[in-house]
Design a protein around this motif. Structure first.
Motif, PDB file in Angstrom:
ATOM      1  N   GLU A 222       8.941   8.512 -10.005  1.00 40.80           N
ATOM      2  CA  GLU A 222       8.447   6.799 -10.356  1.00 40.80           C
ATOM      3  C   GLU A 222       9.675   6.401  -8.431  1.00 40.80           C
ATOM      4  OE1 GLU A 222       8.454   7.126 -14.617  1.00 40.80           O
ATOM      5  OE2 GLU A 222      10.456   7.107 -14.085  1.00 40.80           O
ATOM      6  N   VAL A 223       9.519   4.695  -9.011  1.00 44.93           N
ATOM      7  CA  VAL A 223      10.341   3.999  -7.924  1.00 44.93           C
ATOM      8  C   VAL A 223      11.453   3.511  -8.082  1.00 44.93           C
ATOM      9  CG1 VAL A 223      10.247   2.319  -5.840  1.00 44.93           C
ATOM     10  CG2 VAL A 223       7.847   3.504  -6.448  1.00 44.93           C
ATOM     11  N   CYS A 224      12.483   3.774  -8.082  1.00 43.70           N
ATOM     12  CA  CYS A 224      13.807   3.484  -8.247  1.00 43.70           C
ATOM     13  C   CYS A 224      14.007   2.595  -8.122  1.00 43.70           C
ATOM     14  CB  CYS A 224      14.776   4.532  -8.301  1.00 43.70           C
ATOM     15  SG  CYS A 224      14.610   5.633  -8.783  1.00 43.70           S
ATOM     16  N   LEU A 225      13.748   1.330  -8.073  1.00 48.31           N
ATOM     17  CA  LEU A 225      14.607  -0.675  -7.921  1.00 48.31           C
ATOM     18  C   LEU A 225      15.622  -0.411  -7.170  1.00 48.31           C
ATOM     19  CD1 LEU A 225      12.516  -2.354  -8.166  1.00 48.31           C
ATOM     20  CD2 LEU A 225      14.032  -3.052 -10.023  1.00 48.31           C
ATOM     21  N   LYS A 226      16.341   0.337  -7.499  1.00 49.03           N
ATOM     22  CA  LYS A 226      17.800   0.106  -6.602  1.00 49.03           C
ATOM     23  C   LYS A 226      17.999   0.484  -5.118  1.00 49.03           C
ATOM     24  CE  LYS A 226      22.857   2.614  -7.059  1.00 49.03           C
ATOM     25  NZ  LYS A 226      23.409   3.399  -7.343  1.00 49.03           N
ATOM     26  N   TYR A 227      17.501   1.786  -5.234  1.00 48.69           N
ATOM     27  CA  TYR A 227      17.134   2.318  -3.712  1.00 48.69           C
ATOM     28  C   TYR A 227      15.876   1.069  -3.030  1.00 48.69           C
ATOM     29  CZ  TYR A 227      20.083   5.836  -5.576  1.00 48.69           C
ATOM     30  OH  TYR A 227      20.714   6.640  -5.766  1.00 48.69           O
ATOM     31  N   TYR A 228      14.743   0.912  -3.792  1.00 52.61           N
ATOM     32  CA  TYR A 228      14.259  -0.152  -3.402  1.00 52.61           C
ATOM     33  C   TYR A 228      14.825  -1.261  -2.448  1.00 52.61           C
ATOM     34  CZ  TYR A 228       9.489  -2.235  -2.599  1.00 52.61           C
ATOM     35  OH  TYR A 228       7.974  -3.017  -2.748  1.00 52.61           O
ATOM     36  N   ILE A 229      15.661  -2.202  -3.479  1.00 51.21           N
ATOM     37  CA  ILE A 229      16.035  -2.557  -2.611  1.00 51.21           C
ATOM     38  C   ILE A 229      17.508  -3.251  -1.835  1.00 51.21           C
ATOM     39  CG2 ILE A 229      17.816  -4.677  -3.418  1.00 51.21           C
ATOM     40  CD1 ILE A 229      17.386  -4.172  -6.486  1.00 51.21           C
ATOM     41  N   SER A 230      18.231  -0.985  -1.977  1.00 52.32           N
ATOM     42  CA  SER A 230      18.724  -0.674  -0.366  1.00 52.32           C
ATOM     43  C   SER A 230      18.148  -0.864   0.700  1.00 52.32           C
ATOM     44  CB  SER A 230      19.360  -0.424  -0.745  1.00 52.32           C
ATOM     45  OG  SER A 230      20.346  -0.027  -2.207  1.00 52.32           O
ATOM     46  N   GLY A 231      17.312  -0.254   0.505  1.00 56.39           N
ATOM     47  CA  GLY A 231      16.284  -0.184   2.097  1.00 56.39           C
ATOM     48  C   GLY A 231      15.599  -1.610   2.568  1.00 56.39           C
ATOM     49  N   TRP A 232      15.602  -2.051   1.611  1.00 49.60           N
ATOM     50  CA  TRP A 232      14.953  -3.574   1.637  1.00 49.60           C
ATOM     51  C   TRP A 232      15.792  -4.682   2.760  1.00 49.60           C
ATOM     52  CZ3 TRP A 232      10.733  -5.194   3.507  1.00 49.60           C
ATOM     53  CH2 TRP A 232       9.582  -5.222   3.173  1.00 49.60           C
ATOM     54  N   ARG A 233      17.538  -4.604   1.588  1.00 52.27           N
ATOM     55  CA  ARG A 233      18.727  -4.887   2.316  1.00 52.27           C
ATOM     56  C   ARG A 233      18.809  -4.288   3.570  1.00 52.27           C
ATOM     57  NH1 ARG A 233      21.105  -8.860  -0.910  1.00 52.27           N
ATOM     58  NH2 ARG A 233      21.164  -7.865  -2.873  1.00 52.27           N
ATOM     59  N   GLU A 234      18.751  -2.904   4.144  1.00 45.67           N
ATOM     60  CA  GLU A 234      19.042  -3.356   5.374  1.00 45.67           C
ATOM     61  C   GLU A 234      18.016  -3.492   6.289  1.00 45.67           C
ATOM     62  OE1 GLU A 234      20.705  -0.470   7.384  1.00 45.67           O
ATOM     63  OE2 GLU A 234      22.005  -0.157   5.430  1.00 45.67           O
TER      64      GLU A 234
ATOM     65  N   ILE B  91       2.572   4.937  -4.958  1.00 50.24           N
ATOM     66  CA  ILE B  91       2.877   4.890  -5.732  1.00 50.24           C
ATOM     67  C   ILE B  91       2.962   3.854  -6.608  1.00 50.24           C
ATOM     68  CG2 ILE B  91       4.711   5.435  -7.297  1.00 50.24           C
ATOM     69  CD1 ILE B  91       5.240   8.321  -6.124  1.00 50.24           C
ATOM     70  N   THR B  92       3.911   2.614  -5.803  1.00 48.14           N
ATOM     71  CA  THR B  92       3.839   1.477  -6.505  1.00 48.14           C
ATOM     72  C   THR B  92       2.553   0.342  -7.025  1.00 48.14           C
ATOM     73  OG1 THR B  92       5.739   1.046  -4.998  1.00 48.14           O
ATOM     74  CG2 THR B  92       4.994  -0.998  -6.371  1.00 48.14           C
ATOM     75  N   GLU B  93       1.735   1.231  -5.016  1.00 43.69           N
ATOM     76  CA  GLU B  93       0.406   0.615  -5.820  1.00 43.69           C
ATOM     77  C   GLU B  93      -0.201   0.845  -6.576  1.00 43.69           C
ATOM     78  OE1 GLU B  93      -1.287  -1.374  -3.341  1.00 43.69           O
ATOM     79  OE2 GLU B  93      -3.421  -0.781  -3.845  1.00 43.69           O
TER      80      GLU B  93
ATOM     81  N   ASN C 108      -1.472  10.651  -3.489  1.00 49.74           N
ATOM     82  CA  ASN C 108      -1.648   9.773  -5.079  1.00 49.74           C
ATOM     83  C   ASN C 108      -0.621  10.189  -5.979  1.00 49.74           C
ATOM     84  OD1 ASN C 108      -4.268   9.343  -4.664  1.00 49.74           O
ATOM     85  ND2 ASN C 108      -4.597  11.471  -4.604  1.00 49.74           N
ATOM     86  N   SER C 109       0.109   9.571  -6.711  1.00 49.85           N
ATOM     87  CA  SER C 109       0.974   9.755  -7.641  1.00 49.85           C
ATOM     88  C   SER C 109       0.884  10.589  -8.351  1.00 49.85           C
ATOM     89  CB  SER C 109       1.255   8.208  -8.652  1.00 49.85           C
ATOM     90  OG  SER C 109       2.063   8.375  -9.559  1.00 49.85           O
TER      91      SER C 109
END
Ligand SMILES: CCCCCCCC/C=C\CCCCCCCC(=O)N[C@@H](COP(=O)(O)O)[C@H](O)/C=C/CCCCCCCCCCCCC
Length: 437
Positions: free
Chosen positions: A23-35, A197-199, A266-267
């Motif tokens: 599953e995609v953890c939002l916390k790290y997804y957000i941090s990745g984008w912040r970087e 996986i998000t897709e 594939n997820s």
């Protein structure tokens, strides 16, 4: 901040993004984008409007994650379930939930596709490759179709301000060019996996509905929805119709092997699945309406599609078009489906899968000749040019390829595959000389 950017941090965040259940953890997804945004900021104020929009979206997600319902926002999967179960998702900014997590994540998800394509171009680029061209090719193949004319123009201008490839590698601050390439090679499969996986997030029960049809009406140059046209017949339509049904010409050169597994992950998660298939949410209402207006579609419906259309009961379509609440499948549709639809033909999901093995294209050569040829999604634009050269007996050097559907997209990096460019079965491509007026 320029100094704080680290490509390794981006990689680490996307690595941490996936939990044991994939599953995609939002916390790290957000941090990745912040970087990533911090990197973009270091490129200059010309990117400020993009950065502002990205920061705004990141902030919306962060607010959900740290808010009172934060436990539902730990993963993309739990967020989707929570928001849909509680009818917290609206299609438009004017709705009662204009900034839902789903809507916001979808915007970033599309941008992640851009990033994936751009980084792959960068990784495989050569000394004479231009970052602006790579960036804009990736943009044209992903985000552009969701943006109105003004944003596309502004974005195109910002790309021109990008530093050259060598400087870009240096700004990435991850060692020598070879080291950067290696790091990109590590980051890309992770980004691709998170993207895929998000897709794929969507409730399994939607499987039952996969026989339904999608039509997305592309926006006009002024960002308005185009009128439903029955009478107009452009040169492109003419070319399309002239060649329908397309005779199955085989390519005159060996097809490339299928895509690498890392890019087609594939997820394994049992459910939810297939949720964040790219789509234009603002078009979802239009889609629903379009379903009941299928008969007005200006493009010819292909025979096999007609058959499936008949199978879908009209009552079901009626229900769909009157549905005001967001439905996962209507909302999150893959870019590929969007792109197919914007090519003007109506396709079902299963047909989308079938067409992954063959891409029948109508080509218009620089000298105006019209050809139909069959390719694979993994064939490159260079393969398309080579086939056109073989068939026409002419040489086409210094060319670019343009899609003919709206919005028109232009690709000068001929190393991109048809699939990367979002070119789908029965598209029309125009090969033009770069210096042509
Ligand atoms: C290893 C690192 C190298 C690459 C670093 C790349 C850094 C990129 C960082 C951030 C990318 C920005 C993500 C932008 C999200 C855009 C979301 C979006 O589509 N928003 C539009 C719709 O929003 P709503 O109105 O519906 O809420 C909005 O209209 C867009 C506004 C701005 C245009 C966005 C264009 C994005 C182009 C891709 C970014 C290029 C950056 C180049 C830097 C190398």
């Amino acid at each position: 901040m320029a100094d704080s950017f680290s490509l390794q941090n981006v990689l680490d965040n996307f690595k941490s993004c996936l939990n044991d259940h994939k599953e995609v953890c939002l916390k790290y997804y957000i941090s990745g984008w912040r970087e990533l945004v911090s990197f973009m900021n270091s490129l200059g104020s010309v990117f400020a409007f993009i950065s502002k929009d990205a920061v705004n979206k990141i902030q919306i997600l962060e607010n959900f994650l740290t808010g009172e319902n934060g436990t539902h926002y730990v993963t993309v999967q739990s967020m989707v379930k929570y928001e849909l179960d509680n009818e917290l998702v609206d299609l438009t900014k004017r709705g009662s939930h204009p900034e839902s997590g789903c809507r916001t994540l979808l915007r970033l998800h599309r941008a992640l596709r851009w990033l994936q394509l751009f980084l792959e171009s960068l990784r495989t680029s050569t000394e004479d490759s231009k970052t602006s061209v790579m960036c804009s090719d990736a943009y044209n193949a992903s985000l552009a179709q969701h943006h109105p004319w003004l944003i596309r123009k502004a974005t195109g201008m910002a790309f021109c301000a990008l530093p050259g490839r060598d400087t870009f590698f240096e700004v990435l601050n991850a060692g020598s060019h070879e080291e950067v390439v290696t790091l990109l090679g590590e980051a890309l499969p992770l980004i691709s996996e998170v993207y895929q996986i998000t897709e794929d997030v969507s409730p399994r029960q939607n499987k039952a509905e996969e026989g339904n049809m999608h039509v997305i009406r592309p926006k006009s140059a002024k960002g308005r929805t185009r009128p439903k046209v029955t009478e107009a017949c452009t040169a492109d339509d003419e070319l399309l119709h002239e060649n329908c049904p397309f005779p199955p010409y085989p390519p005159s050169h060996p097809p490339r092997p299928p895509p690498t597994p890392s890019h087609r992950l594939n997820s394994p998660s049992p459910s939810p699945r297939a949720f964040f298939r790219h789509s234009n949410p603002s078009s979802a209402v239009e889609n629903a309406l379009d379903i009941s207006l299928l008969s007005l579609n200006k493009y010819k419906v292909l025979p096999s599609i007609e058959k499936r259309s008949e199978e879908a009961s009209s009552a079901d379509m009626e229900e769909k078009s009157s549905r005001s609440r967001l439905h996962t499948r209507d909302f999150f549709r893959s870019d590929q489906e969007t792109e197919r639809a914007s090519g003007g033909t109506v396709r079902t999901t299963s047909q989308c899968q079938e067409s992954e093995t063959e891409v029948l294209l109508a080509l218009r050569t620089p000298c105006g000749q019209r050809l139909t040829c069959q390719f694979r999604p993994t064939d490159t634009l260079q393969d398309v040019v080579a086939t056109a050269e073989d068939k026409s007996g002419k040489r086409y050097e210094h060319v670019l390829i343009e899609t003919m559907e709206f919005p028109r997209r232009s690709f000068s990096n001929l190393n991109m595959t048809l699939s990367q460019c979002g070119v789908v079965n029965k598209s029309v491509l125009c090969i033009s000389f770069k210096d042509a007026p």
